[in-house]
Write a protein that holds these residues in place. Structure first.
Motif, short mmCIF file in Angstrom:
data_model
loop_
_atom_site.label_atom_id
_atom_site.label_comp_id
_atom_site.label_asym_id
_atom_site.label_seq_id
_atom_site.Cartn_x
_atom_site.Cartn_y
_atom_site.Cartn_z
N PRO A 135 0.63 -1.38 0.27
CA PRO A 135 0.12 -0.07 -0.05
C PRO A 135 1.17 1.17 -0.16
CG PRO A 135 -0.18 -1.47 2.19
CD PRO A 135 0.86 -2.30 1.07
N ASN A 136 2.53 1.31 0.60
CA ASN A 136 3.00 2.21 0.50
C ASN A 136 3.20 2.97 -1.09
OD1 ASN A 136 4.74 -0.26 0.38
ND2 ASN A 136 6.43 1.91 1.16
N ARG A 137 2.89 2.08 -2.22
CA ARG A 137 3.64 2.07 -3.76
C ARG A 137 2.21 2.55 -4.18
NH1 ARG A 137 7.08 -2.29 -5.90
NH2 ARG A 137 7.99 -0.47 -6.60
N HIS A 138 1.03 2.06 -4.13
CA HIS A 138 -0.50 2.21 -3.75
C HIS A 138 -0.56 4.13 -4.25
CE1 HIS A 138 -3.88 1.40 -5.74
NE2 HIS A 138 -4.27 2.16 -5.23
N ASP A 139 -0.69 4.48 -5.68
CA ASP A 139 -1.45 5.49 -5.97
C ASP A 139 -2.63 5.79 -5.07
OD1 ASP A 139 -3.15 8.60 -6.85
OD2 ASP A 139 -2.00 7.63 -9.16
N GLN A 140 -2.86 6.43 -4.28
CA GLN A 140 -4.35 6.58 -3.41
C GLN A 140 -5.42 8.20 -3.49
OE1 GLN A 140 -2.23 8.39 0.37
NE2 GLN A 140 -1.97 6.12 0.46
N ASP A 141 -4.70 8.54 -5.26
CA ASP A 141 -5.98 8.89 -5.91
C ASP A 141 -6.98 8.72 -6.17
OD1 ASP A 141 -4.38 11.46 -4.74
OD2 ASP A 141 -3.16 12.24 -6.44
N GLN A 142 -8.39 9.05 -7.24
CA GLN A 142 -9.03 8.83 -7.71
C GLN A 142 -8.81 8.55 -8.86
OE1 GLN A 142 -12.97 11.02 -7.88
NE2 GLN A 142 -12.39 11.15 -9.91
N LYS A 143 -9.12 7.36 -9.68
CA LYS A 143 -8.81 6.92 -11.00
C LYS A 143 -10.98 7.08 -11.42
CE LYS A 143 -5.70 5.38 -8.04
NZ LYS A 143 -5.62 4.99 -6.97
N VAL A 144 -10.30 7.17 -13.16
CA VAL A 144 -10.96 6.84 -14.15
C VAL A 144 -10.94 5.87 -15.07
CG1 VAL A 144 -13.34 7.27 -15.05
CG2 VAL A 144 -12.77 8.69 -12.64
N VAL A 145 -11.53 4.23 -15.07
CA VAL A 145 -11.43 3.84 -16.20
C VAL A 145 -11.97 2.92 -17.24
CG1 VAL A 145 -10.21 1.32 -16.74
CG2 VAL A 145 -9.05 3.02 -15.19
N LEU A 146 -12.31 2.88 -17.85
CA LEU A 146 -13.60 2.64 -18.87
C LEU A 146 -15.34 3.70 -18.56
CD1 LEU A 146 -12.43 -0.70 -19.77
CD2 LEU A 146 -12.49 1.28 -21.43
N GLY A 147 -14.66 4.86 -18.07
CA GLY A 147 -16.29 5.61 -17.34
C GLY A 147 -16.21 4.73 -15.02
N HIS A 148 -15.63 3.47 -15.29
CA HIS A 148 -15.92 3.21 -13.32
C HIS A 148 -14.78 4.02 -12.65
CE1 HIS A 148 -16.70 0.18 -10.46
NE2 HIS A 148 -15.48 0.87 -10.86
N THR A 149 -15.40 4.76 -12.02
CA THR A 149 -13.94 5.64 -11.30
C THR A 149 -14.30 4.80 -9.73
OG1 THR A 149 -15.66 7.60 -11.24
CG2 THR A 149 -14.95 7.43 -9.42
N PHE A 150 -13.11 4.88 -9.81
CA PHE A 150 -12.40 4.17 -8.17
C PHE A 150 -12.05 5.41 -7.46
CE2 PHE A 150 -11.43 1.45 -11.85
CZ PHE A 150 -11.83 0.25 -11.06
N PRO A 151 -12.56 5.56 -6.05
CA PRO A 151 -12.82 6.81 -5.54
C PRO A 151 -11.21 6.64 -4.50
CG PRO A 151 -14.53 6.07 -4.68
CD PRO A 151 -14.41 5.08 -6.20
N ALA A 152 -10.88 8.11 -4.40
CA ALA A 152 -9.19 8.43 -4.03
C ALA A 152 -9.92 7.90 -2.13
CB ALA A 152 -9.42 9.68 -2.91
N SER A 153 -8.58 6.71 -1.65
CA SER A 153 -8.75 6.28 -0.65
C SER A 153 -7.41 6.01 -0.46
CB SER A 153 -9.30 4.79 -0.48
OG SER A 153 -9.44 4.27 0.17
N LYS A 154 -7.36 6.16 1.26
CA LYS A 154 -6.15 6.09 2.06
C LYS A 154 -5.83 4.54 2.58
CE LYS A 154 -4.33 10.33 2.71
NZ LYS A 154 -4.05 11.44 3.75
N ASP A 155 -7.59 3.67 2.17
CA ASP A 155 -7.48 2.28 3.15
C ASP A 155 -7.02 1.18 2.32
OD1 ASP A 155 -8.61 -0.11 3.95
OD2 ASP A 155 -10.93 0.65 4.25
#
Length: 691
Positions: free
Chosen positions: A387-407
């Motif tokens: 998790p320390n190397r993961h991008d925590q910000d919001q992403k959108v792929v093919l119209g699907h939103t992955f909300p920003a998260s620190k979990d």
């Protein structure tokens, strides 16, 4: 009392009948479909021959009759189950002690050559100045060999040779032919290559633990298993992909991580950007396990992704273009970048203490293996989510939103969700359906068939078995035009020849050399696309000559490690080549009109001069001529050359023996010679190249 006794007996009989029916239904699957070959104008024998040509590596003697006795549908269902006893195959595989090793064991027993040299220098077994500069190379290699023996190390090239050998043995002798064909198909679909040194050691386990067990399961399971495999993580560089660091706290000094050669090895050449102290410490610990003298950097196999804060787009691009959606699957470059961000932090658990697979050792040591789960790290086999190397910000792929998260749990789930989403896209269903149809039907399958298979893929949640059933029960599959519509790859040509002639293969590696000469060096295809599956790629004038050479060499006893009893299939005499042609035509070309084959062969068989030009020298003929040795030689050009600690120079695959002229004594040849010549010509003929 008597009634109670009768009732008890009745219950017992019913229960016994139920148990027996359950047992037999397990042994013989209930078939709910029929193959519509009669509507296509095919006889049962023609249908059996066609079925074998599509779902095995070639018919063995008597197999067509066996399939007809079993019933075509029953035979196919049995192949789908893939549980036929393989005792004979397993006995042959027992000789290969390395193919069952875990990745960890492989790294400890078969370390790359540069690692052996580094350790030998550290242990004062060799001088640092002698590496690549030794005046007496023989003495230097003897020192390395002695050091390896003392440490229990083995040459990594022996591992690759065993792996190649077992693949050939499985294809020739397995009773579960469809499973082997699908293993080959999916390996090619999710291609990795020995050409890329970082992933080479992990390829045997990749095929064994990822591809073969999932070859007839659901597509999303296969996709996920591939994405987490060290072989794929290294091959397409996702093990290096890092998201941007957390926001720098006010007044906190920025730390620039080291970018020495060892660090660059483990970051795939991506220079990390400034980060905070915590992340810098983790990165520093992660890099501390790097070897003192890392291997030469391997060039990226695909277009390099944008190096933004360590982000690597290679896997994200290929998982869309080659693994799921296809090149025209409706995604954009932005989707690729966003998908790469979703998959940051997907890397390899420390498999060994050195070289490839050691990148995370420092990080895991710092955190403590027992504390990984509590801190959000996911450790599954050889896979590690950091998790320390993961991008925590919001992403959108093919119209699907992955909300920003620190979990960390949510962050890891992002990658799973992405792969599931890709595996279930309509474009993925069409893309996979088309590839399967091209492999098992013809090079240009009708759109109506692709649509049926794609619908089955969607309706059955990507179940590969159901898609195959849809394909093989369709009218399009049984169209007469599909008979002999495919062209055998060199691998298929070699294996089908061995199966047809009931060959005894003691050493498969000379066969690998022949495949390489004919254009298919299995496991060494460099591009992520895998070998093309179309006739135009395999067939040209030079390839046809090489195939004829192979046929003549095989039947003439010129392929080392392989023995064939030609007399089992024909008793033709030296003066009776026509009978030999009829006999071997029936064995090698079942279903083909022997008169047509004879018409093509007769002018050749009646021309002593032409026969002499085609002939290979052998022990059974006058004046044998020495030929190039076919002793197995392993090693690959490019980066793989670095993997051998003992190689004095870059190894090349030896050319098989060349066709030479012989003196025909009194224009007569012995019976073995004429049989081997006729059988070899048929193997090299255009008819045998088809399937």
């Amino acid at each position: 009392m008597r009634n109670s006794f009768k009732a008890g007996c009745a219950v017992l009989m019913i229960s016994s009948a139920f148990l027996l029916s359950s047992f037999y239904s397990h042994q013989t699957p209930v078939i709910s479909y029929k193959f519509p070959y009669q509507r296509a104008g095919l006889t049962e024998r023609q249908a059996a021959e066609y079925l074998i040509s599509r779902f095995t590596y070639g018919a063995t003697p008597g197999q067509v009759d066996l399939v007809m006795r079993m019933g075509l549908e029953n035979w196919f269902a049995q192949q789908l189950d893939g549980v036929n006893a393989d005792d004979s195959l397993n006995k042959r595989l027992a000789a290969y002690d390395a193919i069952g090793m875990t990745n960890t064991a492989v790294c400890h027993v078969y370390p790359p050559g540069f690692v052996i040299r580094t350790l030998a220098i550290k242990d004062s077994a060799i001088s640092k100045d002698s590496v690549d500069k030794a005046v007496d190379k023989k003495a230097f290699n003897a020192q390395i060999k002695d050091y390896m023996d003392r440490k229990g190390f083995k040459n990594d090239q022996d591992l690759y040779k065993q792996f190649i050998d077992q693949h050939i043995i499985r294809a020739v002798y397995s009773q579960n032919q469809l499973r082997e064909m699908l293993t080959d198909f999916w390996f090619n679909h999710f291609n990795v290559s020995f050409f890329k040194g970082e992933c080479a050691q992990f390829i045997p386990a990749y095929e064994r633990d990822v591809i073969r067990p999932n070859a007839m399961s659901k597509f999303d399971q296969l996709l996920l298993a591939s994405a987490k495999s060290p072989a794929m993580l290294y091959y397409l560089d996702n093990f290096t992909s890092v998201g941007p660091p957390p926001p720098i706290q006010p007044k906190a000094p920025a730390v620039q991580p080291k970018t020495d050669d060892a660090n660059m090895l483990m970051t795939g050449g991506n220079k990390p950007q400034s980060t905070d102290k915590s992340k810098a410490a983790d990165m520093s610990m992660m890099m501390s396990a790097s070897p003192t003298q890392p291997a030469k950097q391997v060039k990226t196999l695909t277009q390099q992704g944008k190096n933004v804060n360590g982000l690597n787009e290679n896997y994200a691009r290929e998982v869309m273009e080659l693994h799921t959606l296809g090149v025209d699957g409706g995604y954009t470059q932005t989707d690729v970048t966003e998908a790469a961000r979703v998959l940051t932090g997907w890397t390899v658990y420390p498999i060994s203490d050195y070289a490839y697979g050691s990148a995370m050792k420092g990080l895991v040591t710092k955190i403590g293996e027992g504390n990984l789960a509590a801190k959000g790290y996911v450790h599954e086999g050889d896979f590690l989510f950091t998790p320390n190397r993961h991008d925590q910000d919001q992403k959108v792929v093919l119209g699907h939103t992955f909300p920003a998260s620190k979990d960390p749990e949510v962050e890891y789930q992002e990658g799973l969700t992405l792969l599931e989403m890709l595996a279930h896209q309509p474009s993925a269903a069409k893309f996979i359906a088309r590839k399967l149809a091209v492999r098992f039907v013809n090079d240009t399958p009708p759109q109506s068939l692709i649509n049926k298979m794609a619908k089955s893929f969607t309706d059955h949640d990507g179940d590969i078995r159901e898609v195959l059933i849809t394909m093989v029960t369709s009218k399009e599959f049984w169209n007469k035009k599909n008979l002999d519509a495919k062209v055998k790859s060199p691998f298929e040509l070699v294996v089908s020849s061995l199966r047809a002639l009931n060959a005894d293969v003691k050493d498969p590696y000379p066969l690998f050399n022949w495949m390489a000469k004919m254009g298919q060096k299995i496991y060494y295809y460099q591009a992520p696309t895998g070998f093309p599956d179309r006739a135009a790629y395999w067939i040209n004038t030079g390839a046809l000559l090489d195939r004829m050479d192979f046929g003549l060499a095989l039947t003439g006893g010129q392929v080392g490690g392989v023995s064939i009893k030609l007399g089992d299939f024909s008793k033709a005499t030296a003066n009776d080549p026509i009978t030999a042609a009829k006999d071997y035509s029936a064995v090698l070309l079942p279903g083909t009109d022997p008169n047509g084959v004879l018409k093509e062969l007769t002018p050749l068989l009646n021309d002593p001069v032409m026969l002499a030009k085609l002939a290979y020298t052998g022990k059974q003929l006058p004046k044998p001529v020495s030929v190039t040795s076919e002793k197995p030689v392993v090693g690959a050009p490019g980066d793989m050359a670095l993997m051998s600690a003992l190689a004095e120079s870059q190894a090349k695959v030896p050319a098989p023996p060349q066709v030479v002229s012989i003196q025909v004594v009194n224009n007569k040849m012995n019976s073995y010679y004429i049989r081997s010549l006729v059988a070899g010509i048929i193997i090299g003929s255009p008819d045998f190249q088809k399937r």
